[in-house]
Each structure stands twice: as structure tokens, then as C-alpha cells.
Design a protein around this motif. Structure first.
Motif, PDB file in Angstrom:
ATOM      1  N   TYR A  97      -4.218  -3.518  -1.008  1.00 24.66           N
ATOM      2  CA  TYR A  97      -2.898  -2.881  -1.003  1.00 24.66           C
ATOM      3  C   TYR A  97      -1.796  -3.897  -0.737  1.00 24.66           C
ATOM      4  N   SER A  98      -2.086  -4.851   0.153  1.00 21.15           N
ATOM      5  CA  SER A  98      -1.080  -5.850   0.488  1.00 21.15           C
ATOM      6  C   SER A  98      -0.760  -6.732  -0.713  1.00 21.15           C
ATOM      7  N   PHE A  99      -1.779  -7.092  -1.488  1.00 20.68           N
ATOM      8  CA  PHE A  99      -1.563  -7.882  -2.703  1.00 20.68           C
ATOM      9  C   PHE A  99      -0.620  -7.142  -3.649  1.00 20.68           C
ATOM     10  N   VAL A 100      -0.867  -5.841  -3.846  1.00 24.15           N
ATOM     11  CA  VAL A 100      -0.058  -5.059  -4.774  1.00 24.15           C
ATOM     12  C   VAL A 100       1.329  -4.783  -4.199  1.00 24.15           C
ATOM     13  N   TYR A 101       1.345  -4.386  -2.929  1.00 25.33           N
ATOM     14  CA  TYR A 101       2.615  -4.046  -2.271  1.00 25.33           C
ATOM     15  C   TYR A 101       3.610  -5.199  -2.372  1.00 25.33           C
ATOM     16  N   LYS A 159       7.210   2.454  -9.462  1.00 24.54           N
ATOM     17  CA  LYS A 159       6.582   3.768  -9.594  1.00 24.54           C
ATOM     18  C   LYS A 159       5.242   3.833  -8.852  1.00 24.54           C
ATOM     19  N   MET A 160       4.628   2.690  -8.616  1.00 27.52           N
ATOM     20  CA  MET A 160       3.322   2.666  -7.973  1.00 27.52           C
ATOM     21  C   MET A 160       3.416   2.807  -6.461  1.00 27.52           C
ATOM     22  N   GLN A 161       4.618   2.725  -5.914  1.00 28.08           N
ATOM     23  CA  GLN A 161       4.791   2.818  -4.466  1.00 28.08           C
ATOM     24  C   GLN A 161       5.410   4.158  -4.098  1.00 28.08           C
ATOM     25  N   ASN A 162       4.693   4.937  -3.298  1.00 30.13           N
ATOM     26  CA  ASN A 162       5.176   6.230  -2.850  1.00 30.13           C
ATOM     27  C   ASN A 162       6.272   6.033  -1.808  1.00 30.13           C
ATOM     28  N   ALA A 163       7.452   6.587  -2.065  1.00 25.08           N
ATOM     29  CA  ALA A 163       8.592   6.380  -1.168  1.00 25.08           C
ATOM     30  C   ALA A 163       8.387   7.021   0.201  1.00 25.08           C
ATOM     31  N   GLU A 164       7.494   8.011   0.293  1.00 27.44           N
ATOM     32  CA  GLU A 164       7.276   8.711   1.556  1.00 27.44           C
ATOM     33  C   GLU A 164       6.152   8.105   2.390  1.00 27.44           C
ATOM     34  N   THR A 165       5.074   7.696   1.748  1.00 32.54           N
ATOM     35  CA  THR A 165       3.914   7.187   2.481  1.00 32.54           C
ATOM     36  C   THR A 165       3.747   5.679   2.391  1.00 32.54           C
ATOM     37  N   GLY A 166       4.357   5.055   1.374  1.00 33.63           N
ATOM     38  CA  GLY A 166       4.190   3.620   1.186  1.00 33.63           C
ATOM     39  C   GLY A 166       2.903   3.260   0.473  1.00 33.63           C
ATOM     40  N   GLU A 167       2.068   4.260   0.160  1.00 28.93           N
ATOM     41  CA  GLU A 167       0.800   4.000  -0.505  1.00 28.93           C
ATOM     42  C   GLU A 167       1.010   3.854  -2.011  1.00 28.93           C
ATOM     43  N   PHE A 168      -0.004   3.276  -2.666  1.00 30.65           N
ATOM     44  CA  PHE A 168       0.098   3.019  -4.093  1.00 30.65           C
ATOM     45  C   PHE A 168      -0.834   3.940  -4.865  1.00 30.65           C
ATOM     46  N   ASP A 169      -0.351   4.399  -5.985  1.00 33.63           N
ATOM     47  CA  ASP A 169      -1.112   5.305  -6.834  1.00 33.63           C
ATOM     48  C   ASP A 169      -0.927   4.863  -8.277  1.00 33.63           C
ATOM     49  N   VAL A 170      -1.997   4.310  -8.839  1.00 34.67           N
ATOM     50  CA  VAL A 170      -1.910   3.805 -10.213  1.00 34.67           C
ATOM     51  C   VAL A 170      -1.608   4.923 -11.199  1.00 34.67           C
ATOM     52  N   ILE A 204       1.287  -0.439   5.071  1.00 29.28           N
ATOM     53  CA  ILE A 204       0.090  -0.739   4.293  1.00 29.28           C
ATOM     54  C   ILE A 204      -1.042   0.137   4.820  1.00 29.28           C
ATOM     55  N   PRO A 205      -1.692   0.923   3.968  1.00 26.42           N
ATOM     56  CA  PRO A 205      -2.812   1.740   4.426  1.00 26.42           C
ATOM     57  C   PRO A 205      -3.924   0.869   5.010  1.00 26.42           C
ATOM     58  N   THR A 206      -4.571   1.343   6.071  1.00 27.98           N
ATOM     59  CA  THR A 206      -5.617   0.567   6.728  1.00 27.98           C
ATOM     60  C   THR A 206      -6.804   0.332   5.805  1.00 27.98           C
ATOM     61  N   ALA A 207      -7.181   1.358   5.042  1.00 28.14           N
ATOM     62  CA  ALA A 207      -8.303   1.219   4.106  1.00 28.14           C
ATOM     63  C   ALA A 207      -7.915   0.267   2.974  1.00 28.14           C
ATOM     64  N   ALA A 208      -8.787  -0.717   2.726  1.00 27.73           N
ATOM     65  CA  ALA A 208      -8.532  -1.709   1.668  1.00 27.73           C
ATOM     66  C   ALA A 208      -7.156  -2.349   1.850  1.00 27.73           C
ATOM     67  N   ALA A 209      -6.864  -2.756   3.089  1.00 25.96           N
ATOM     68  CA  ALA A 209      -5.535  -3.292   3.414  1.00 25.96           C
ATOM     69  C   ALA A 209      -5.187  -4.528   2.596  1.00 25.96           C
ATOM     70  N   LEU A 210      -6.163  -5.400   2.365  1.00 26.31           N
ATOM     71  CA  LEU A 210      -5.881  -6.637   1.629  1.00 26.31           C
ATOM     72  C   LEU A 210      -5.477  -6.335   0.190  1.00 26.31           C
ATOM     73  N   VAL A 234       1.363 -11.412   2.077  1.00 29.42           N
ATOM     74  CA  VAL A 234       0.089 -10.721   1.859  1.00 29.42           C
ATOM     75  C   VAL A 234      -0.742 -10.725   3.139  1.00 29.42           C
ATOM     76  N   ILE A 235      -0.826 -11.887   3.784  1.00 30.19           N
ATOM     77  CA  ILE A 235      -1.587 -11.998   5.029  1.00 30.19           C
ATOM     78  C   ILE A 235      -0.976 -11.098   6.101  1.00 30.19           C
ATOM     79  N   SER A 236       0.337 -11.111   6.196  1.00 28.58           N
ATOM     80  CA  SER A 236       1.023 -10.269   7.170  1.00 28.58           C
ATOM     81  C   SER A 236       0.762  -8.789   6.895  1.00 28.58           C
ATOM     82  N   GLY A 237       0.837  -8.400   5.626  1.00 28.29           N
ATOM     83  CA  GLY A 237       0.622  -7.008   5.270  1.00 28.29           C
ATOM     84  C   GLY A 237      -0.790  -6.530   5.556  1.00 28.29           C
ATOM     85  N   ALA A 238      -1.771  -7.410   5.295  1.00 24.11           N
ATOM     86  CA  ALA A 238      -3.173  -7.037   5.470  1.00 24.11           C
ATOM     87  C   ALA A 238      -3.598  -7.034   6.930  1.00 24.11           C
ATOM     88  N   THR A 239      -2.771  -7.602   7.806  1.00 28.59           N
ATOM     89  CA  THR A 239      -3.142  -7.676   9.220  1.00 28.59           C
ATOM     90  C   THR A 239      -2.165  -6.886  10.093  1.00 28.59           C
TER      91      THR A 239
END
Length: 276
Positions: A153-157, A223-234, A145-151, A133-138
Motif C-alpha cells: 500500500y505504501s508503494f502505491v500510496y 481514483k485509487m485512493q479512498n478519500a474517507e479511509t485512505g485505502e486503495f481499490d483498483v 496506510i492500512p496495516t495489512a500489506a502495508a509495504l 515508502v519506508i515511512s508509510g510502511a512503518t
């Protein structure tokens, strides 16, 4: 001579467990598109070493395991160009993340071995998750991990693979810890006379429950992880086939319960052993 023999035994056992852990890490039950995978309890061999010989020895063994994982994942370093990012990845995602498995020996003094090993593995899994999580958020912010709300996203990712990874680890650790005694100099059956029931059926029960839980967790979180962007969409949870999820969950749970009950009934129905 006795101390030398003891050290030799530790080194041999550690080498064997490191090899086993590495092999298990190569067989991935699930691998997510932007990193992270679910293995068949690849952390357990290191956790057993930590349980047998303590956290200190376990931490060293875990660090070696982390170094091996780093060598297997060298391609991840290609995403970074600065030396401090590379050092951070090596430390947080590998050396420290796998080194903390050594804390699985923290509860080795508990009277119940299955409980002590289970709690130790839970602690190790939680600490490894926090490292990622720390690695992902930094370090990974702006990449997988998207820069916005990185922490957040990292928790969920990292939960998408660490939750099923830890679930598998705990179930296998409990059954192994209930079958083999790791507190003896030579590993032996664990309180066989005190364990009631038919062990084989309990193993099958655990396997069925594990398979069901892994399938459900990966299906939902994946399903919450976009295979193309890596972002999460509930909202992507709407695409989950909930009928299949519910059926698999119900079947695995009921089957596991029936098998577990059958193992105990089978033992009760069996004739008592006559004294020789």
C-alpha cells in the motif's frame, strides 16, 4: 579573500534557492486527501544548488529545506503520541526525504549539463520516494496506510503524488538545464549558439506535455485512493473518465510534438546571421 567570497556566494545562492523552493512547495498543483502533494518542481532549486556545488553542500541545503518543510507540516506530528514515532516522521518524511535532494549533484561531471541535471533529479526523486515508502510502511501503518500489506500500500500510496511530482521535476529540470549554464561562477545562457530552434516554442511544448502528464497521472492514481479511509481499490479505476483521459493525453502529446517540430523548422527557415 577569494575563499571568503566564494563561501559568501554559496550562502547567498543557497538562501535564495531555499526561499524559492519553499514558495514553490506552497503552491500545490494537486493535494491528496491523506497526505502528499504535487508541486511545480519545488525540489529543483535545491537540486540546482547540489549541481553547482556538489553533493555535500547539496545535502546540507536539502536538510535545511527538510527542516523548513517540517515546520510547515507540524500538524502531522499530532497524529502520534510516542517520541520514537515523532522522531521517525521528522527523519524519514522530512529531514532525510528532502536531504537526499542533495544527491542531484551526483552527475555534475557529465559532459552534457541537461543530462547530468536530469539524472541527478531522477536519483533524488527516487530516493525521496523510497524514504516516504519506508515511512508509510512503518510509522504510518494503521493510519493513512492500512496495516495489512502495508509495504504494498505504501508503494502505491506514495506513487500517487511522487510520480507526477518527479515527472514535473524532470521536465522543468531539462528545460532549465538546456537554457542556463550552472557550471559557471556566474550563471549564464547555456551554449546558446549550439542550441538550434526557437527556445520559446520548446518551452511551450514542454509545458503542454507536463500539464497533460500531470492531469492523467493524478486523475488515474487519485481514483485509487479512498478519500474517507485512505485505502486503495483498483476496481475504482472503473470510475475514471477514460474518454477524457485519452483525449487530454492525445491532445497534449500531439500539441507538444507539433510545437517542438515547429521550433526546429522555424530555426531552419530563418536566414543565417551575417558576420559583422
Amino acid at each position: 579573500m577569494q575563499k571568503s567570497t566564494s563561501t559568501t556566494r554559496r550562502l547567498i545562492e543557497s538562501a535564495v534557492m531555499l526561499a524559492l523552493a519553499t514558495v514553490l512547495s506552497l503552491f500545490k498543483l494537486v493535494e491528496l486527501p491523506y497526505g502528499g502533494s504535487v508541486t511545480f518542481a519545488s525540489m529543483l532549486p535545491i537540486a540546482i544548488i547540489a549541481y553547482r556545488y556538489g553533493c555535500g553542500w547539496g545535502l546540507v541545503t536539502g536538510l535545511v529545506f527538510g527542516a523548513i518543510q517540517q515546520l510547515l507540516g507540524l500538524k502531522n506530528l499530532s497524529y502520534f503520541s510516542t517520541w520514537y514515532s515523532i522522531v521517525a516522521i521528522i527523519g524519514l518524511d522530512y529531514l532525510i526525504a528532502f536531504g537526499v535532494i542533495g544527491f542531484a549533484g551526483a552527475f555534475r561531471r557529465m559532459k552534457s549539463q541537461p543530462a547530468g541535471l536530469l539524472l541527478g533529479c531522477l536519483l533524488a526523486g527516487l530516493l525521496r520516494y523510497l524514504c516516504h515508502v519506508i515511512s508509510g510502511a512503518t510509522v504510518w501503518a494503521g493510519l493513512s496506510i492500512p496495516t495489512a500489506a502495508a509495504l504494498t500500500y505504501s508503494f502505491v500510496y506514495n506513487a500517487t503524488y511522487m510520480i507526477p511530482e518527479v515527472i514535473v521535476l524532470l521536465l522543468v529540470a531539462y528545460y532549465i538545464g538546456s537554457s542556463l549554464d550552472f557550471r559557471q561562477t556566474s550563471i549564464a545562457p547555456y551554449q546558446r549558439s549550439a542550441v538550434k530552434g526557437i527556445p520559446a516554442l520548446r518551452w511551450v511544448s514542454g509545458i503542454v506535455l507536463t500539464a497533460g502528464l500531470v492531469f492523467i497521472t493524478v486523475t488515474v492514481f487519485g481514483k485509487m485512493q479512498n478519500a474517507e479511509t485512505g485505502e486503495f481499490d483498483v476496481t475504482a479505476l472503473n470510475t475514471v473518465n477514460w474518454t477524457v483521459v485519452l483525449i487530454v493525453g492525445a491532445v497534449s502529446l500531439v500539441s507538444a510534438v507539433v510545437l517542438f517540430i515547429a521550433s526546429r523548422v522555424g530555426r531552419s527557415a530563418a536566414p543565417e546571421d551575417k558576420p559583422q
